[in-house]
Write a protein that holds these residues in place. Structure first.
Motif, PDB file in Angstrom:
ATOM      1  N   ASN A  63       0.819  -1.208   0.000  1.00 20.75           N
ATOM      2  CA  ASN A  63       0.000   0.000   0.000  1.00 20.75           C
ATOM      3  C   ASN A  63       0.857   1.263   0.000  1.00 20.75           C
ATOM      4  N   LEU A  64       1.948   1.240   0.753  1.00 26.83           N
ATOM      5  CA  LEU A  64       2.835   2.405   0.795  1.00 26.83           C
ATOM      6  C   LEU A  64       3.545   2.598  -0.542  1.00 26.83           C
ATOM      7  N   ALA A  65       3.869   1.493  -1.204  1.00 27.27           N
ATOM      8  CA  ALA A  65       4.512   1.594  -2.521  1.00 27.27           C
ATOM      9  C   ALA A  65       3.584   2.245  -3.539  1.00 27.27           C
ATOM     10  N   VAL A  66       2.286   1.963  -3.442  1.00 30.56           N
ATOM     11  CA  VAL A  66       1.325   2.603  -4.349  1.00 30.56           C
ATOM     12  C   VAL A  66       1.338   4.117  -4.129  1.00 30.56           C
ATOM     13  N   LEU A  67       1.416   4.538  -2.872  1.00 32.16           N
ATOM     14  CA  LEU A  67       1.504   5.974  -2.583  1.00 32.16           C
ATOM     15  C   LEU A  67       2.785   6.566  -3.170  1.00 32.16           C
ATOM     16  N   ALA A  68       3.891   5.840  -3.020  1.00 32.78           N
ATOM     17  CA  ALA A  68       5.162   6.330  -3.551  1.00 32.78           C
ATOM     18  C   ALA A  68       5.126   6.432  -5.067  1.00 32.78           C
ATOM     19  N   ARG A  69       4.508   5.450  -5.714  1.00 34.68           N
ATOM     20  CA  ARG A  69       4.414   5.474  -7.177  1.00 34.68           C
ATOM     21  C   ARG A  69       3.603   6.679  -7.663  1.00 34.68           C
ATOM     22  N   ASN A  70       2.651   7.108  -6.839  1.00 31.13           N
ATOM     23  CA  ASN A  70       1.865   8.288  -7.169  1.00 31.13           C
ATOM     24  C   ASN A  70       2.485   9.573  -6.636  1.00 31.13           C
ATOM     25  N   LYS A  71       3.745   9.463  -6.187  1.00 35.87           N
ATOM     26  CA  LYS A  71       4.577  10.607  -5.803  1.00 35.87           C
ATOM     27  C   LYS A  71       4.049  11.372  -4.595  1.00 35.87           C
ATOM     28  N   ILE A  72       3.404  10.639  -3.669  1.00 36.28           N
ATOM     29  CA  ILE A  72       3.001  11.264  -2.417  1.00 36.28           C
ATOM     30  C   ILE A  72       4.207  11.415  -1.497  1.00 36.28           C
ATOM     31  N   GLY A  73       5.166  10.516  -1.626  1.00 39.05           N
ATOM     32  CA  GLY A  73       6.350  10.609  -0.803  1.00 39.05           C
ATOM     33  C   GLY A  73       7.313   9.476  -1.080  1.00 39.05           C
ATOM     34  N   ILE A  74       8.414   9.458  -0.333  1.00 37.88           N
ATOM     35  CA  ILE A  74       9.452   8.437  -0.427  1.00 37.88           C
ATOM     36  C   ILE A  74       9.262   7.467   0.737  1.00 37.88           C
ATOM     37  N   VAL A  75       9.199   6.185   0.438  1.00 38.97           N
ATOM     38  CA  VAL A  75       8.990   5.189   1.495  1.00 38.97           C
ATOM     39  C   VAL A  75      10.326   4.795   2.112  1.00 38.97           C
ATOM     40  N   MET A  76      10.414   4.912   3.445  1.00 38.10           N
ATOM     41  CA  MET A  76      11.549   4.320   4.152  1.00 38.10           C
ATOM     42  C   MET A  76      11.122   2.910   4.524  1.00 38.10           C
ATOM     43  N   SER A  77      11.808   1.908   3.980  1.00 30.47           N
ATOM     44  CA  SER A  77      11.334   0.538   4.119  1.00 30.47           C
ATOM     45  C   SER A  77      12.495  -0.441   4.226  1.00 30.47           C
ATOM     46  N   LEU A  78      12.158  -1.633   4.668  1.00 32.57           N
ATOM     47  CA  LEU A  78      13.113  -2.732   4.623  1.00 32.57           C
ATOM     48  C   LEU A  78      13.235  -3.242   3.195  1.00 32.57           C
ATOM     49  N   LYS A  79      14.390  -3.791   2.869  1.00 33.15           N
ATOM     50  CA  LYS A  79      14.591  -4.413   1.572  1.00 33.15           C
ATOM     51  C   LYS A  79      13.863  -5.745   1.528  1.00 33.15           C
ATOM     52  N   LEU A  80      13.070  -5.947   0.475  1.00 34.69           N
ATOM     53  CA  LEU A  80      12.352  -7.205   0.299  1.00 34.69           C
ATOM     54  C   LEU A  80      12.695  -7.812  -1.053  1.00 34.69           C
ATOM     55  N   ASN A  81      12.445  -9.097  -1.189  1.00 35.90           N
ATOM     56  CA  ASN A  81      12.725  -9.787  -2.458  1.00 35.90           C
ATOM     57  C   ASN A  81      11.547  -9.632  -3.415  1.00 35.90           C
ATOM     58  N   CYS A  82      11.194  -8.393  -3.695  1.00 38.49           N
ATOM     59  CA  CYS A  82      10.103  -8.122  -4.632  1.00 38.49           C
ATOM     60  C   CYS A  82      10.343  -6.755  -5.272  1.00 38.49           C
ATOM     61  N   LYS A  83       9.691  -6.545  -6.402  1.00 37.35           N
ATOM     62  CA  LYS A  83       9.851  -5.292  -7.134  1.00 37.35           C
ATOM     63  C   LYS A  83       8.492  -4.641  -7.347  1.00 37.35           C
ATOM     64  N   TYR A  84       8.494  -3.324  -7.410  1.00 35.74           N
ATOM     65  CA  TYR A  84       7.289  -2.553  -7.658  1.00 35.74           C
ATOM     66  C   TYR A  84       7.499  -1.709  -8.905  1.00 35.74           C
ATOM     67  N   ASP A  85       6.583  -1.835  -9.859  1.00 38.79           N
ATOM     68  CA  ASP A  85       6.700  -1.102 -11.120  1.00 38.79           C
ATOM     69  C   ASP A  85       6.845   0.392 -10.868  1.00 38.79           C
ATOM     70  N   GLY A  86       7.834   0.985 -11.526  1.00 39.99           N
ATOM     71  CA  GLY A  86       8.026   2.418 -11.438  1.00 39.99           C
ATOM     72  C   GLY A  86       8.825   2.878 -10.244  1.00 39.99           C
ATOM     73  N   LEU A  87       9.216   1.944  -9.359  1.00 47.58           N
ATOM     74  CA  LEU A  87       9.958   2.296  -8.157  1.00 47.58           C
ATOM     75  C   LEU A  87      11.289   1.561  -8.128  1.00 47.58           C
ATOM     76  N   CYS A  88      12.259   2.137  -7.451  1.00 47.04           N
ATOM     77  CA  CYS A  88      13.526   1.444  -7.237  1.00 47.04           C
ATOM     78  C   CYS A  88      13.895   1.525  -5.759  1.00 47.04           C
ATOM     79  N   TYR A  89      14.649   0.540  -5.307  1.00 47.75           N
ATOM     80  CA  TYR A  89      15.103   0.487  -3.920  1.00 47.75           C
ATOM     81  C   TYR A  89      16.548   0.951  -3.858  1.00 47.75           C
ATOM     82  N   ILE A  90      16.859   1.810  -2.875  1.00 42.25           N
ATOM     83  CA  ILE A  90      18.229   2.297  -2.667  1.00 42.25           C
ATOM     84  C   ILE A  90      18.560   2.143  -1.181  1.00 42.25           C
ATOM     85  N   PRO A  91      19.672   1.501  -0.818  1.00 40.91           N
ATOM     86  CA  PRO A  91      20.013   1.306   0.599  1.00 40.91           C
ATOM     87  C   PRO A  91      20.451   2.607   1.268  1.00 40.91           C
ATOM     88  N   LEU A  92      20.359   2.621   2.596  1.00 38.36           N
ATOM     89  CA  LEU A  92      20.788   3.785   3.374  1.00 38.36           C
ATOM     90  C   LEU A  92      22.289   3.725   3.640  1.00 38.36           C
TER      91      LEU A  92
END
Length: 291
Positions: free
Chosen positions: A225-254
């Motif tokens: 659900n948070l990724a959907v918000l991020a894809r719609n540019k509501i904000g940047i998700v601070m999240s754990l790394k998971l073994n999955c991908k979300y269209d239009g988004l990329c994961y970057i480590p801290l």
């Protein structure tokens, strides 16, 4: 309150119609109406707002609905445990957040099921706080929790891998070009945060002096659900790394790296079904040999 009456109440609440609910329960409409009125008298509150065609739950009715669902579920779970003791079958309820260590949990359940093929699993997804609540009332047997978390009431085994923190961000963002994200990069940015206060504190400590410069745009506990918000540019998700991908988004480590541990827990000194007891021994044998 009898479980039978709570089931009547839940059916009426679901159908919002006394006649239809009575038909599905195979009782008469006057019988159901009388049982519901007696329940209201017992509790001293109005559970429904009634009209000519339907019934709607009051605020008190909504509270009873939540409690009744928990009680009925717990009663059914208890009955199943006694009914299936001889054949080591039945259902084991496990709560888990969204972690890479969930993969290890799945592997443990798979190897256990080879020896106990009649066991079924109920998986509840949530954060550590509401998983603990469900363990306390008996709706869950085990929980996979993210630290920091208070586990003084529990037996536990720490999972053998660390969970890595990063951000999920739109691929067209300038930050998407970076190999890692430092606290300064997030200054002035809208952030989508976890709802758990203890984890918020961990992330705030990592942000350091830049914590006061971020804007909390949204919060939640399920990454999809948070990724959907991020894809719609509501904000940047601070999240754990998971073994999955979300269209239009990329994961970057801290950077500096931020990691969390996870623990598999169950209540101390609690009697479990034979199947759950065997699963505990399986957890201990497999995870202790890894760590």
């Amino acid at each position: 309150m009898e479980l039978r009456v709570l089931n009547y109440f839940l059916m009426a609440a679901r159908e919002e119609n006394i006649t239809k609910a009575a038909s599905l329960l195979h009782i008469t409409q006057p019988t159901l109406s009388r049982q519901l009125m007696q329940l209201e008298e017992e509790l001293g509150v109005k559970l429904f707002r009634r009209s000519n065609h339907n019934i709607i739950l009051t605020d008190e009715g909504m509270l009873l609905k939540r409690r009744a669902q928990e009680l009925v579920s717990l009663a059914e779970k208890t009955k199943n445990e006694f009914n299936h003791q001889e054949n080591l079958s039945g259902e084991i309820a496990i709560g888990s957040g969204e972690f890479q260590s969930t993969e290890i949990l799945a592997e443990l359940l798979t190897s256990f099921q080879k020896n106990c093929p009649l066991i079924k699993y109920e998986i509840y997804s949530g954060n550590s706080d509401n998983i603990k609540d469900r363990i306390e009332i008996g709706n869950l047997d085990f929980g996979l929790l993210q630290e920091p978390v208070d586990i003084r009431k529990y037996e536990f085994i720490r999972m053998p891998i660390k969970e890595e923190w990063g951000i999920l961000i739109n691929e067209d963002s300038e930050l998407a070009l970076k190999e890692s994200i430092c606290p300064k990069d997030l200054a002035g940015m809208p952030i989508i945060f976890t709802r758990r206060e203890l984890i918020q504190n961990e992330l705030t400590n990592w942000l350091g002096v830049y914590a006061s410069q971020i804007e909390i745009a949204a919060s939640g506990n399920l990454l999809y659900n948070l990724a959907v918000l991020a894809r719609n540019k509501i904000g940047i998700v601070m999240s754990l790394k998971l073994n999955c991908k979300y269209d239009g988004l990329c994961y970057i480590p801290l950077s500096p790296k931020l990691e969390s541990s996870t623990v598999l827990v169950w209540k101390k000194s609690q009697p479990f079904s034979p199947a759950a007891e065997m699963l505990i021994q399986h957890f201990k044998k497999c995870l202790n040999s890894i760590s």
